[in-house]
Design a protein around this motif. Structure first.
Motif, PDB file in Angstrom:
ATOM      1  N   ALA A 156       0.857  -1.187   0.000  1.00 49.41           N
ATOM      2  CA  ALA A 156       0.000   0.000   0.000  1.00 49.41           C
ATOM      3  C   ALA A 156       0.899   1.246   0.000  1.00 49.41           C
ATOM      4  O   ALA A 156       1.072   1.923   1.012  1.00 49.41           O
ATOM      5  CB  ALA A 156      -0.919  -0.004   1.213  1.00 49.41           C
ATOM      6  N   LEU A 157       1.458   1.547  -1.170  1.00 46.54           N
ATOM      7  CA  LEU A 157       2.376   2.676  -1.303  1.00 46.54           C
ATOM      8  C   LEU A 157       1.617   3.993  -1.327  1.00 46.54           C
ATOM      9  O   LEU A 157       0.449   4.048  -1.750  1.00 46.54           O
ATOM     10  CB  LEU A 157       3.207   2.524  -2.565  1.00 46.54           C
ATOM     11  N   HIS A 158       2.306   5.062  -0.921  1.00 44.94           N
ATOM     12  CA  HIS A 158       1.687   6.387  -0.965  1.00 44.94           C
ATOM     13  C   HIS A 158       1.527   6.839  -2.408  1.00 44.94           C
ATOM     14  O   HIS A 158       0.460   7.317  -2.810  1.00 44.94           O
ATOM     15  CB  HIS A 158       2.544   7.391  -0.186  1.00 44.94           C
ATOM     16  N   THR A 159       2.576   6.680  -3.218  1.00 45.46           N
ATOM     17  CA  THR A 159       2.512   6.958  -4.648  1.00 45.46           C
ATOM     18  C   THR A 159       3.748   6.382  -5.310  1.00 45.46           C
ATOM     19  O   THR A 159       4.694   5.944  -4.641  1.00 45.46           O
ATOM     20  CB  THR A 159       2.383   8.473  -4.943  1.00 45.46           C
ATOM     21  N   PHE A 160       3.739   6.366  -6.637  1.00 43.10           N
ATOM     22  CA  PHE A 160       4.852   5.861  -7.447  1.00 43.10           C
ATOM     23  C   PHE A 160       5.172   6.917  -8.499  1.00 43.10           C
ATOM     24  O   PHE A 160       4.315   7.282  -9.302  1.00 43.10           O
ATOM     25  CB  PHE A 160       4.435   4.532  -8.085  1.00 43.10           C
ATOM     26  N   VAL A 310       6.392  15.541   2.216  1.00 47.74           N
ATOM     27  CA  VAL A 310       6.014  16.692   3.043  1.00 47.74           C
ATOM     28  C   VAL A 310       4.500  16.906   2.985  1.00 47.74           C
ATOM     29  O   VAL A 310       3.849  17.150   4.010  1.00 47.74           O
ATOM     30  CB  VAL A 310       6.769  17.957   2.612  1.00 47.74           C
ATOM     31  N   ALA A 311       3.930  16.810   1.784  1.00 48.93           N
ATOM     32  CA  ALA A 311       2.483  16.996   1.642  1.00 48.93           C
ATOM     33  C   ALA A 311       1.708  15.926   2.413  1.00 48.93           C
ATOM     34  O   ALA A 311       0.644  16.193   2.964  1.00 48.93           O
ATOM     35  CB  ALA A 311       2.094  16.974   0.172  1.00 48.93           C
ATOM     36  N   ALA A 312       2.250  14.712   2.455  1.00 48.32           N
ATOM     37  CA  ALA A 312       1.582  13.642   3.196  1.00 48.32           C
ATOM     38  C   ALA A 312       1.618  13.893   4.701  1.00 48.32           C
ATOM     39  O   ALA A 312       0.607  13.729   5.393  1.00 48.32           O
ATOM     40  CB  ALA A 312       2.244  12.306   2.877  1.00 48.32           C
ATOM     41  N   VAL A 313       2.778  14.311   5.185  1.00 49.90           N
ATOM     42  CA  VAL A 313       2.949  14.460   6.634  1.00 49.90           C
ATOM     43  C   VAL A 313       2.338  15.770   7.137  1.00 49.90           C
ATOM     44  O   VAL A 313       1.600  15.794   8.118  1.00 49.90           O
ATOM     45  CB  VAL A 313       4.446  14.393   7.012  1.00 49.90           C
ATOM     46  N   VAL A 314       2.653  16.863   6.471  1.00 51.56           N
ATOM     47  CA  VAL A 314       2.218  18.189   6.925  1.00 51.56           C
ATOM     48  C   VAL A 314       0.829  18.531   6.402  1.00 51.56           C
ATOM     49  O   VAL A 314      -0.011  19.064   7.125  1.00 51.56           O
ATOM     50  CB  VAL A 314       3.233  19.268   6.500  1.00 51.56           C
ATOM     51  N   GLY A 315       0.583  18.208   5.124  1.00 49.83           N
ATOM     52  CA  GLY A 315      -0.699  18.543   4.514  1.00 49.83           C
ATOM     53  C   GLY A 315      -1.767  17.488   4.699  1.00 49.83           C
ATOM     54  O   GLY A 315      -2.930  17.716   4.344  1.00 49.83           O
ATOM     55  N   GLY A 316      -1.382  16.325   5.202  1.00 55.73           N
ATOM     56  CA  GLY A 316      -2.363  15.274   5.431  1.00 55.73           C
ATOM     57  C   GLY A 316      -2.880  14.608   4.177  1.00 55.73           C
ATOM     58  O   GLY A 316      -3.955  13.993   4.196  1.00 55.73           O
ATOM     59  N   GLU A 317      -2.135  14.705   3.075  1.00 51.51           N
ATOM     60  CA  GLU A 317      -2.595  14.082   1.841  1.00 51.51           C
ATOM     61  C   GLU A 317      -2.670  12.563   1.989  1.00 51.51           C
ATOM     62  O   GLU A 317      -1.748  11.933   2.517  1.00 51.51           O
ATOM     63  CB  GLU A 317      -1.679  14.450   0.675  1.00 51.51           C
ATOM     64  N   ALA A 319      -3.163   8.698   0.298  1.00 48.64           N
ATOM     65  CA  ALA A 319      -2.920   7.921  -0.916  1.00 48.64           C
ATOM     66  C   ALA A 319      -4.229   7.555  -1.592  1.00 48.64           C
ATOM     67  O   ALA A 319      -5.205   7.191  -0.935  1.00 48.64           O
ATOM     68  CB  ALA A 319      -2.142   6.656  -0.563  1.00 48.64           C
ATOM     69  N   GLY A 320      -4.256   7.672  -2.920  1.00 46.67           N
ATOM     70  CA  GLY A 320      -5.439   7.306  -3.679  1.00 46.67           C
ATOM     71  C   GLY A 320      -6.575   8.293  -3.599  1.00 46.67           C
ATOM     72  O   GLY A 320      -7.594   8.127  -4.262  1.00 46.67           O
TER      73      GLY A 320
END
Length: 351
Positions: A156-160, A310-317, A319-320
């Protein structure tokens, strides 16, 4: 595969509800409102982009690629560190050393530590599944760079983030075949066979030459991105085959290493082409040493991975949802007209 995923994600993201469309028509006049709604129907946010913000607190990221012996990988590390400084990310590097076994050992070590996000280019598909699964289970976003980390659905990757390797292989091979006059004996020197990038480049190569009775493929053995292996392979090939018209290499380091062997044996009539468009190869196109190269955008792939983390951790983005499963990192074919500008972009870690 990637296009279907992207279409699905766009279908799920409804930027405007019907009520919002009516309000937009009231607030805007005629053609402008119509244009905005047409953009919304196409899946575009009229705001176009959000501000690219650094993290307010220092983040810790683990990153690594196949092996810093390859200039593409070394440049990627520099690009990631440059983007990390801009975005307040402290990056710890885990070098794969051009070995699936050595990379597995270093990622086992990585998996025992706590990170805000992880971004890796694997040496081979599926070689890191167990330690990466432990990282994912800990709630850490994992970004795959350049090559498939695992067969689809296994992690379950965040993105590729990756280029179109088949396209790169085909456009460079087409340029090479044109340069040798459309006929003759050719060689393909491959990267690591377990690397999805090498697999795509080989498919692109074969899409051009297969079925062409005027082209004879003499050899297509892998050199695993290793210039020492390339030297041994090409020393043997030049002894075995007195007539080679052209050669396609899965990266430029290998192409230029083979060219050195050709020079030593007075066989510089062999035309060569490669992939990556690293500065030595761009200059080799300019001076005629190489027929062509195409950019596998190391700086984009590694830099965008930092931005995505950074967007995943700080912005809460998520996956999918907020970020697609696949992001195409494209790069141009290098010509004499574009080479100088391209070198400037690389120097500033922009492509």
């Amino acid at each position: 595969m990637a296009n279907k995923k992207t279409e699905s994600i766009l279908d799920d993201q409804k930027f405007f509800a019907d009520a919002s469309r009516r309000d937009l028509f009231k607030a805007m006049g005629g053609a402008a409102a119509l244009g905005a709604v047409m953009l919304a129907d196409a899946g575009f946010d009229p705001a176009i982009a959000q501000e690219l913000k650094p993290s307010g607190k220092p983040l810790k990221a683990a990153m690594g690629n196949a092996g810093l012996q390859a200039t593409w990988c070394a440049q990627g590390k520099q690009a990631a560190e440059a983007w990390g400084k801009l975005m307040n990310v402290e990056i710890t590097w885990f070098d794969g050393e051009l070995s699936a076994t050595k990379q597995r050992a270093t990622v086992e070590n990585l998996a025992t530590q706590k990170w805000d996000f992880v971004a890796l280019q694997t040496f081979g598909i599926g070689t890191l599944n167990e330690p990466i699964q432990r990282v994912i289970d800990a709630g850490t976003p994992v970004i795959a760079m350049d090559t498939m980390m695992a067969p689809e659905g296994q992690l379950a990757l965040h993105t590729f983030i990756a280029p179109d390797n088949k396209m790169m292989g085909s456009v460079v091979t087409s340029a090479l075949i044109a340069a040798i006059g459309g006929e003759g004996n050719v060689v393909m020197t491959q990267g690591a066979l377990g690397h999805s990038g090498a697999q795509g480049r080989a498919k692109g190569f074969h899409s051009v030459i297969d079925g062409n009775s005027k082209i004879k493929l003499l050899d297509e053995q892998p050199a695993d991105w290793d210039v020492t292996k390339v030297t041994r392979i090409w020393d043997s090939l030049l002894t075995q085959y007195p007539d080679i018209k052209g050669a396609f290499f899965h990266n430029d380091d290998m192409a230029l290493a083979a060219h050195n062997v050709m020079k030593a044996k007075n066989r510089t009539d062999i035309l060569i082409a490669g992939v990556d468009a690293m500065p030595p190869a761009v200059n080799a196109v300019l001076d005629g040493t190489m027929v062509a190269t195409v950019r596998n955008p190391s700086c984009r792939i590694h830099g965008w991975a930092v931005a995505a983390g950074v967007a995943a951790v700080v912005g809460g983005e998520k996956a999918g949802k907020d970020i697609p499963n696949f992001i195409l990192a494209d790069g141009p074919v290098i010509t004499k007209d574009t080479a100088a500008g391209h070198l400037w972009l690389q120097k500033n870690f922009l492509i």
